[in-house]
Write a protein that holds these residues in place. Structure first.
Motif, PDB file in Angstrom:
ATOM      1  N   ARG A 133     -46.892  -3.266  33.445  1.00 11.78           N
ATOM      2  CA  ARG A 133     -47.985  -3.908  32.691  1.00 11.78           C
ATOM      3  C   ARG A 133     -47.472  -4.687  31.486  1.00 11.78           C
ATOM      4  N   CYS A 134     -46.137  -4.876  31.414  1.00 11.27           N
ATOM      5  CA  CYS A 134     -45.499  -5.595  30.298  1.00 11.27           C
ATOM      6  C   CYS A 134     -45.779  -4.904  28.967  1.00 11.27           C
ATOM      7  N   ILE A 135     -45.818  -3.581  28.997  1.00 11.92           N
ATOM      8  CA  ILE A 135     -45.996  -2.768  27.798  1.00 11.92           C
ATOM      9  C   ILE A 135     -44.657  -2.143  27.437  1.00 11.92           C
ATOM     10  N   GLU A 136     -44.246  -2.321  26.191  1.00 10.11           N
ATOM     11  CA  GLU A 136     -42.979  -1.781  25.730  1.00 10.11           C
ATOM     12  C   GLU A 136     -43.091  -0.262  25.583  1.00 10.11           C
ATOM     13  N   PHE A 137     -41.988   0.468  25.877  1.00 10.27           N
ATOM     14  CA  PHE A 137     -42.001   1.924  25.843  1.00 10.27           C
ATOM     15  C   PHE A 137     -40.965   2.440  24.851  1.00 10.27           C
ATOM     16  N   HIS A 138     -41.442   3.143  23.800  1.00 13.25           N
ATOM     17  CA  HIS A 138     -40.559   3.776  22.827  1.00 13.25           C
ATOM     18  C   HIS A 138     -40.637   5.288  23.003  1.00 13.25           C
ATOM     19  N   ALA A 139     -39.479   5.938  23.134  1.00 13.65           N
ATOM     20  CA  ALA A 139     -39.420   7.388  23.288  1.00 13.65           C
ATOM     21  C   ALA A 139     -39.425   8.039  21.908  1.00 13.65           C
ATOM     22  N   TRP A 140     -40.426   8.870  21.668  1.00 22.87           N
ATOM     23  CA  TRP A 140     -40.676   9.487  20.366  1.00 22.87           C
ATOM     24  C   TRP A 140     -40.140  10.924  20.379  1.00 22.87           C
ATOM     25  N   PHE A 141     -39.236  11.211  19.447  1.00 20.43           N
ATOM     26  CA  PHE A 141     -38.593  12.523  19.348  1.00 20.43           C
ATOM     27  C   PHE A 141     -38.955  13.185  18.024  1.00 20.43           C
ATOM     28  N   ASN A 142     -39.122  14.500  18.051  1.00 21.69           N
ATOM     29  CA  ASN A 142     -39.167  15.264  16.809  1.00 21.69           C
ATOM     30  C   ASN A 142     -37.786  15.895  16.649  1.00 21.69           C
ATOM     31  N   PRO A 143     -37.014  15.502  15.619  1.00 21.32           N
ATOM     32  CA  PRO A 143     -35.613  15.939  15.566  1.00 21.32           C
ATOM     33  C   PRO A 143     -35.391  17.414  15.259  1.00 21.32           C
ATOM     34  N   TYR A 144     -36.214  18.009  14.375  1.00 22.81           N
ATOM     35  CA  TYR A 144     -35.879  19.335  13.850  1.00 22.81           C
ATOM     36  C   TYR A 144     -36.765  20.482  14.296  1.00 22.81           C
ATOM     37  N   ARG A 145     -38.002  20.202  14.695  1.00 15.24           N
ATOM     38  CA  ARG A 145     -38.908  21.296  15.057  1.00 15.24           C
ATOM     39  C   ARG A 145     -38.503  21.906  16.394  1.00 15.24           C
ATOM     40  N   THR A 146     -38.454  23.248  16.448  1.00  9.02           N
ATOM     41  CA  THR A 146     -38.118  23.907  17.714  1.00  9.02           C
ATOM     42  C   THR A 146     -39.304  24.659  18.309  1.00  9.02           C
ATOM     43  N   ILE A 147     -40.198  25.162  17.469  1.00 11.66           N
ATOM     44  CA  ILE A 147     -41.402  25.799  17.986  1.00 11.66           C
ATOM     45  C   ILE A 147     -42.450  25.824  16.882  1.00 11.66           C
TER      46      ILE A 147
END
Length: 521
Positions: A133-147
Motif C-alpha cells: 500500500r506504499c506505507i512506510e514501516f518503522h519497527a518500534w522497540f522498547n529498549p529497557y522494559r522486560t516485564i
C-alpha cells in the motif's frame, strides 16, 4: 509645485488601497500557509502492541483473525491519508516476530514463548502488507522494559528474566534492564540489528521510555553498577552518568544501522519537554517533567551530534495549556531541532466529546494543531497516537483530515543528509487505449548500483491543466506497480488529460519525469 486638493485625496485613496491590498495578500498567504497540502509530509500512526492497545486487539486471536485485523486497520489508515506506521514489535523483551534471541510475545498468542498456530511471521506479514500500500514501516522497540508486572508468573524459560536476571533491576512493579551494564547495550543492539538485517524495515523507532518515569521518593537502584562502571564520573555526577549510559546505546544503534543498511532511519519520540527554562536557559517556557532530568534522555545532545534521523516530541497537550502549551513547545522544538527532521506526536487519543477539557471535547483541536504546524517550516509532519483512534473516528477527525489537511497524497519527506541521489527515470512509458479503460505501463530502469538508489515506488501524475510537478493535487496515485488501469468516463464528451511518471527511491528522492502523454478519458 503644490498639489491640488483633489490630487491629494486621490493619492490618499491610492495609498489606502495599496495598504489594504498588501494586507489582504498577507492574510491570503497566511491562510494558504495553513491549509496548503505539502507534497512531502510525514503522516504516520503508532500501532501499539503492549497491553493490546492497538494490535492485536486482544491476546490469543487466531493468525487469520490477526491478519484480518491488521489489514482492516491499515486500509483505514491509508484511506485517511497515512503514509507510514510505527509498529511496536518488542514491547517487553519479547517479540512479535520470529526470533532466536527473545520469546514470542504474550500480547500476540496469549502465552509468552508460544508461536502462532498455524505458523506465520507477523512482522514479515505486516511489512509486506504495508509496502503493498506504499506505507512506510518503522519497527518500534522498547529498549529497557522486560516485564510490566512483577506478579506475572507465566514467564517463558527463554525470556531474559530467566536467562540473565543479573542484568535486571526492579523499580516499582516492573522489571528493567540496567542501562549501565555493557551486557544490556550488547543485548539490545543485538536484538535491533537482528531485525534490521533480516527484515525489510524502513526505520527503527524508540519512544519516550528510557530510564523509567520517576516514582516519588524512590531512587532507581543502580548504585552497584555505578560503582562497577563509573567510566570516570565522580560520585556526585550520577545523573550525568545515567544520561551517558543512554547516550552510549543511542550512538551504538545509530552507527550499527548506518553500517548495515544506511537507508534504514533511526528515530526517537521523546516526552514533549526536553527541559524547563527554570532549570536551564535553553529549555522551554513550561513547568512539567522532562526528558533530561527525569528520563535521563538528552535529546538535544543527540540532535546536535546527528545520532538520530528524526525526532517526534510527544505534544499530547492542547494549545493554551499553562504548564505545557502546545504552541510554545512546537516552536521550541522547531528552534532546537538542529536540522534533525521534526515531526510532531499528536494526541488523537485525547479527542473525546466527554472530555473535561473543552479543547479536546469540541473536536477541533487536532485541526488547530495541524494548522499551527504548517506555519512552522521545520515541522515536516505528524505521527498520531494511536491507530485505533482512526478506527474510532471520535468527533469525525478522520473527515477533517481527508477533506482538508490530507486532501491530496503526500510523499514521505526526503532525508538528503543520508542520500540525495535520485533514481533513474522510468522508461518505455506507453498508453494502451481500450474500449472501457486505458492502461498506462512503464519499465524500471536497471541502472541502480545499490538498494539505496533503486526505484521503489512510482508517482503517477495527472494534469488537466498546467503541468506542475510541485503541486500534490496533480498526484493521481503512488504505486509499486509498473502499470495502472484507468476507467474511462462514461459520460458524453471526452476529456483530454496528460499523465507522467516519476520514480522514488528508498529515501524518496524523485527521478526526472517521463514525457507527459495525452490521454482521452
Amino acid at each position: 509645485m503644490r498639489s491640488k486638493p483633489d490630487d491629494i485625496k486621490r493619492m490618499k485613496k491610492e495609498s489606502l488601497r495599496l495598504v489594504l491590498t498588501a494586507l489582504l495578500l498577507t492574510l491570503a498567504a497566511a491562510t494558504w500557509a495553513r491549509t496548503v497540502n505539502p507534497k512531502h509530509e510525514m503522516r504516520a500512526a503508532w500501532i501499539a502492541s503492549v497491553e493490546n492497545i492497538d494490535w492485536p486487539s486482544t491476546k490469543g486471536l487466531t493468525p487469520e483473525q490477526q491478519r484480518q485485523e491488521f489489514i482492516k486497520m491499515i486500509d483505514q489508515l491509508k484511506d485517511v491519508g497515512i503514509n507510514a506506521v510505527i509498529v511496536q514489535v518488542r514491547p517487553c523483551a519479547d517479540a512479535l516476530y520470529s526470533s532466536s534471541i527473545e520469546p514470542w510475545s504474550m500480547y500476540l498468542t496469549g502465552k509468552q514463548g508460544l508461536a502462532p498456530n498455524p505458523y506465520y511471521d507477523p512482522l514479515k506479514f505486516m511489512i509486506d502488507e504495508c509496502h503493498k500500500r506504499c506505507i512506510e514501516f518503522h519497527a518500534w522497540f522498547n529498549p529497557y522494559r522486560t516485564i510490566k508486572d512483577t506478579t506475572y508468573k507465566d514467564i517463558d524459560s527463554t525470556h531474559i528474566i530467566k536467562q540473565h536476571p543479573e542484568w535486571l533491576v526492579t523499580y516499582g512493579n516492573q522489571r528493567y534492564f540496567d542501562p549501565a551494564l555493557p551486557q544490556t547495550r550488547e543485548h539490545v543492539l543485538k536484538v535491533i540489528m537482528d531485525v534490521v538485517n533480516r527484515y525489510d524495515v524502513d526505520g527503527v523507532h524508540f519512544d519516550d521510555y528510557f530510564y523509567p518515569y520517576k516514582i516519588k521518593g524512590v531512587d532507581f537502584p543502580d548504585s552497584a553498577s555505578f560503582a562497577a562502571y563509573p567510566r570516570g564520573f565522580a560520585s556526585d555526577q550520577k545523573e550525568a552518568w545515567r544520561r551517558d549510559n543512554v547516550n552510549l546505546i543511542i550512538k551504538a544503534i545509530r552507527d550499527s544501522i548506518r553500517a548495515a543498511k544506511p537507508f534504514v532511519k533511526f528515530g526517537i519520540s521523546p516526552f514533549g519537554i526536553w527541559r524547563n527554562k527554570a532549570s536551564d536557559p535553553r529549555g522551554s517556557e513550561t513547568n512539567g517533567g522532562s526528558n533530561y532530568d527525569d528520563l535521563y534522555a538528552d535529546i538535544l545532545h543527540w540532535m546536535q551530534n546527528r545520532w538520530i534521523d528524526y525526532v517526534v516530541p510527544q505534544l499530547y497537550w492542547h494549545i493554551g495549556l499553562k504548564v505545557a502549551d502546545y504552541k510554545t513547545l512546537a516552536q521550541w522544538w522547531s528552534k532546537n531541532s538542529n536540522g534533525t527532521p521534526l515531526y510532531i506526536g499528536q494526541g488523537y487519543y485525547r479527542v473525546d466529546p466527554q472530555s473535561k477539557t473543552k479543547e479536546w471535547a469540541d473536536g477541533k483541536e487536532i485541526s488547530r494543531q495541524l494548522e499551527l504546524n504548517r506555519t512552522i517550516p521545520e515541522i515536516e509532519g505528524s505521527i498520531f497516537f494511536s491507530a485505533k483512534s482512526f478506527l474510532n473516528n471520535s468527533l469525525n477527525v478522520n473527515e477533517q483530515l481527508k477533506k482538508q489537511y490530507y486532501r491530496y497524497p503526500a510523499i514521505v519527506p526526503q532525508m538528503r543528509f543520508i542520500d540525495s541521489l535520485p533514481p533513474a527515470a522510468p522508461v518505455h512509458f506507453t498508453v494502451k487505449d481500450r474500449k472501457k479503460n486505458v492502461r498506462l505501463s512503464w519499465t524500471v530502469s536497471d541502472t541502480a548500483s545499490s538498494e539505496m538508489d533503486r526505484a521503489r515506488y512510482f508517482v503517477v501524475y495527472r494534469f488537466s491543466d498546467k503541468v506542475d510537478y510541485s503541486n500534490p493535487a496533480n498526484i493521481y496515485t503512488i504505486t509499486r506497480d509498473t502499470s495502472i488501469i484507468l476507467k474511462k468516463n462514461k459520460k458524453k464528451g471526452k476529456k483530454h488529460v496528460r499523465f507522467s511518471i516519476t520514480a522514488l527511491d528508498r529515501l524518496y528522492n524523485e527521478s526526472k519525469p517521463t514525457k507527459a502523454v495525452t490521454v482521452s478519458m
